[in-house]
Design an enzyme around this catalytic site. Structure first.
Site, short mmCIF file in Angstrom:
data_model
loop_
_atom_site.label_atom_id
_atom_site.label_comp_id
_atom_site.label_asym_id
_atom_site.label_seq_id
_atom_site.Cartn_x
_atom_site.Cartn_y
_atom_site.Cartn_z
N ASN A 262 31.50 -1.62 33.10
CA ASN A 262 32.92 -1.33 33.31
C ASN A 262 33.05 -0.14 34.25
O ASN A 262 32.45 0.91 34.00
CB ASN A 262 33.61 -0.97 31.98
CG ASN A 262 35.07 -0.61 32.18
OD1 ASN A 262 35.87 -1.43 32.65
ND2 ASN A 262 35.44 0.61 31.86
N GLU A 263 33.80 -0.31 35.30
CA GLU A 263 34.12 0.77 36.24
C GLU A 263 32.88 1.60 36.60
O GLU A 263 32.89 2.83 36.53
CB GLU A 263 35.23 1.66 35.67
CG GLU A 263 36.55 0.91 35.55
CD GLU A 263 37.75 1.80 35.22
OE1 GLU A 263 37.56 2.92 34.71
OE2 GLU A 263 38.89 1.34 35.47
N GLU B 112 40.83 -3.50 24.28
CA GLU B 112 39.81 -2.56 23.81
C GLU B 112 40.44 -1.74 22.69
O GLU B 112 41.65 -1.79 22.47
CB GLU B 112 39.33 -1.65 24.95
CG GLU B 112 40.39 -0.70 25.47
CD GLU B 112 39.84 0.27 26.51
OE1 GLU B 112 38.75 0.81 26.30
OE2 GLU B 112 40.54 0.49 27.52
O1 AHR Z 1 43.03 0.70 30.38
C1 AHR Z 1 42.66 1.99 30.09
C2 AHR Z 1 41.36 2.42 30.75
O2 AHR Z 1 41.50 2.45 32.14
C3 AHR Z 1 40.18 1.50 30.55
O3 AHR Z 1 39.54 1.73 29.34
C4 AHR Z 1 39.29 1.83 31.69
O4 AHR Z 1 38.50 0.75 32.08
C5 AHR Z 1 40.25 2.28 32.77
O5 AHR Z 1 39.87 3.49 33.32
#
Ligand code: AHR
Length: 681
Positions: free
Chosen positions: A384-385, A62
């Site tokens: 995501n999460e 990312e």
């Molecule tokens: O890897 C860093 C961050 O950790 C990511 O962006 C997120 O998905 C997680 O909280």
């Protein structure tokens, strides 16, 4: 309670999985002095073992730590479209040589027509003449890398106030302007916006340096506006708008099976409006507005959806596409139902962009963007999460995406971000649909990770497969140290032992710009500045695991494994099932075989500072050669690490191993991870 430095808040507390007593189905823990008994390992070759997923090891990426802008994406100019700060021309300076006089300022009055270039940089050259040049300068992302015999491509949009014409020169020169490494005429600028491009080539005798800047200058007075000022060095496989060669090579060397993108938090955006809007990352770079990422800086979006896909292509990895699912990092949520439908459609369009043939709307767009052939796509992750979604709406949102995607693309495997067994995602349950995989994330300190390295030995087998989409032991910064690599290896050994349930895994974060201010997340795999890069001990360990993965995971039974006491820090949340002092194993094992190569790979982690001898019994083996190979990553101190200054302090060493056979004893070095390659031929 563990802490993750995350934009959810500085050191945002992450509700943690429940820590359990070590579950060593395969390991019998012994609270005993090391000398008391010798560890024994039995690998049962009479059993068929379980197939290792060919997609077990991939990469996660990312925009964090200047991973793309200032990292993998090879653009050297920082703030090329002048949008990083809406008040000042951040990262730009004015050049005024020998009495020349000029000023620079942002100007929003003259957008470049039919592009996303809305803010330009104005140079007001009040006094300039031969030998008294003025201009604009950019020192890149902590420097511009100068190397001998190198061709750079510079380009920029420019216009003047009138039609008269202002001549410009473009150069890569030393920070103080005294040394010119490469120079070219930039053209005569007139009253209309036009794009100019030049090639700058350094000479053979140039000494490599990062103390350099790009300068566009004139010796004529007048006003010049600039936009999208860009400078590219040679890129990996010469792709236009491509990637940095050394970093790509490091990634290719990892032989990743897949690439999870575009995040992470970066997918979500801080708000729905700043999510990764893939449609705005397509086409010529001047069409991409860029956006504010989740890690405190703007993204140029030079690394757009097609670039992610081509990056996969260059690594021979398959994309694991994460689609925005209606939940943003700062808590904004789109409730399931009609309001979510446009986002579901956005995901369907995105999948069509990746996989559709040229007769489809988005397949045709991809062809127009330069890639007529569809990409192979098998995995799509929904969000995501989403366990962080306080409104607990994921079940409904997931179902809406799941149904729409499966209806159109039944072959795709869908990944849920909640319902992991006991990590943050378990705060929400997914009851309405059954995903193909569940993404679990683990960020640990070393002892936590060693303590939990056997978590999948007792994992519930009846549910979806596991995708460990982010994980890392977090000691050492900006890249982690040997001790973390040992804990990571112990965790990976657990993945391999449980290849029937763990289908995919990728460490995070992958990349970090090691310059002051470059890092937002303190434990990363590969570090770099603009000139060079290095892999952490964990990077090298992960390559070892990948190179010796095999296709079958063999049953391993370990006995008399010594343990060490781990006193959990008092500040940690009281775990529900774990006493304050816990016994954690000091050795970790996995065994796989490659039918194709006729080899068995015994991976052994010794997490303490003294050698440990292990009796190995390859039960049921027809033949094991007396000679094999040992690949060992280790060092004298567990804190030892690699850096830009010492990039190869901790790297694997390969040597001949002898005295092997169906039964043998082997001494494993202090603080080491070893792959023993045993030949059955
Ligand atoms: O890897 C860093 C961050 O950790 C990511 O962006 C997120 O998905 C997680 O909280």
């Amino acid at each position: 309670m563990n802490s993750i430095i995350s934009p959810r808040g500085a050191a945002a507390p992450i509700p943690r999985r429940r820590l359990r007593a070590p579950r060593l189905l395969a390991l019998t823990a012994l609270v005993a002095p090391l000398a008391m008994a010798q560890t024994a390992v039995r690998i049962d070759l009479s059993k068929p073992g379980v197939p290792v997923s060919p997609t077990l090891y991939g990469l996660m990426t990312e925009e964090i730590n200047y991973s793309y802008d200032g990292g993998l994406y090879a653009e050297l100019v920082r703030n090329r479209a002048f949008k990083d700060d809406d008040k000042t021309p951040a990262h730009w300076s004015v050049v005024q040589d020998a009495g020349g006089s000029a000023a620079i300022a942002l100007d929003q009055r003259y957008p470049v027509a039919a592009t996303a270039l809305t803010t330009s940089l104005r140079l007001d050259a009040a006094r300039a003449s031969q030998g008294h040049r003025v201009g604009i300068a950019n020192a890149g992302y902590w420097g511009i890398p100068v190397k001998p015999n190198t061709r750079y491509r510079a380009s920029f949009y420019a216009k003047t106030a009138g039609a008269g014409g202002v001549p410009l020169t473009v150069s890569i020169e030393g920070g103080d302007g005294k040394t010119v490494y490469a120079q070219a005429e930039g053209g005569r600028i007139d009253g209309e916006w036009k794009r100019y491009s030049v090639t700058l080539t350094t000479g053979a005798k140039v000494k490599p340096t990062a103390d350099a800047r790009l300068v566009i200058a004139t010796e004529s007075p007048g006003t010049v506006w600039f936009n999208q000022v860009s400078l590219f060095p040679p890129t990996y496989q010469d792709r236009p708008n491509g990637n940095r060669v050394d970093l790509m090579q490091k990634l290719v060397d990892m032989k990743p099976a897949f690439l999870r993108f575009p995040g992470g938090n970066y997918l979500e955006g801080e708000t729905v409006a700043t999510r990764f809007k893939w449609k705005e990352t397509l086409g010529p770079i001047e069409q991409r507005p860029g956006h504010r990422g989740t890690w405190g800086y703007r993204s140029s979006d030079g690394m757009g959806l097609l670039e992610f896909l081509e990056w996969c292509e260059d690594m021979k990895a398959e994309p694991l596409l994460a689609v925005f699912a209606g939940y943003a990092l700062h808590g904004e949520t789109i409730l399931g139902g009609p309001a979510l439908q446009p986002f579901v459609q956005e995901a369907l369009d995105e999948i069509e962009y990746v996989t559709g043939d040229v007769s489809t709307k988005w397949g045709a767009q991809r062809a127009k963007d330069g890639h007529p052939a569809p990409f192979k796509l098998r995995y799509v992750e929904i969000g995501n999460e989403d366990g962080f979604d306080k409104q607990k709406t994921y079940d409904g949102r997931y179902a809406q995406f799941h149904d729409a995607i499966k209806a159109k693309y039944p072959q795709l495997k869908l990944i849920s971000t909640v319902n992991g067994k006991d990590w943050v995602g378990s705060q929400q349950k997914l009851t309405s649909r059954v995903p193909d995989l569940v993404d679990e994330h683990y960020y640990y300190n070393v002892m936590e990770m060693l303590n939990d390295a056997a978590r999948y030995d007792s994992y519930e087998r009846s549910g979806p497969k596991v995708f460990i989409g982010e994980w890392a032991a977090r000691e050492g910064e900006p890249t982690t140290n040997l001790y973390s690599a040992l804990a990571d290896a112990a965790f990976m050994a657990g993945m391999e032992r449980n290849a029937d349930v763990v289908e995919m895994a990728c460490y995070a974060p992958l990349l970090v710009n090691a310059n002051p201010g470059g890092m937002q997340w303190k434990s990363d795999l590969i570090g770099y500045d603009v000139q060079s890069s290095y892999g952490s001990p964990s990077y090298h360990m992960q390559k070892m695991f990948r190179n010796y993965l095999g296709n079958v995971s063999l049953p391993v039974h370990a006995e008399k494994v010594s343990t060490q006491s781990w006193q959990r820090p008092a500040s940690k949340e009281t775990p529900l099932e774990l006493p304050p002092v816990t016994q954690v194993p000091t050795m970790f094992f996995s065994a796989t075989k490659s039918d194709q190569r006729g080899e068995i790979y015994l991976k052994v982690v010794n997490s303490i500072g003294s050698a440990q001898t292990v009796k190995v019994d390859l039960a049921g083996a027809a033949r094991v050669a007396a000679e094999g190979k040992a690949i060992v990553l280790g060092s004298a101190q567990k804190e030892d690490t690699n850096t830009l200054a010492e990039p190869t302090k901790v790297v694997p060493v390969t040597s001949k191993a002898s005295g092997l056979g169906k039964r043998f004893s082997y001494s494993f070095a202090p603080y080491s991870v070893t792959v023993l390659v045993l030949s059955t031929k």
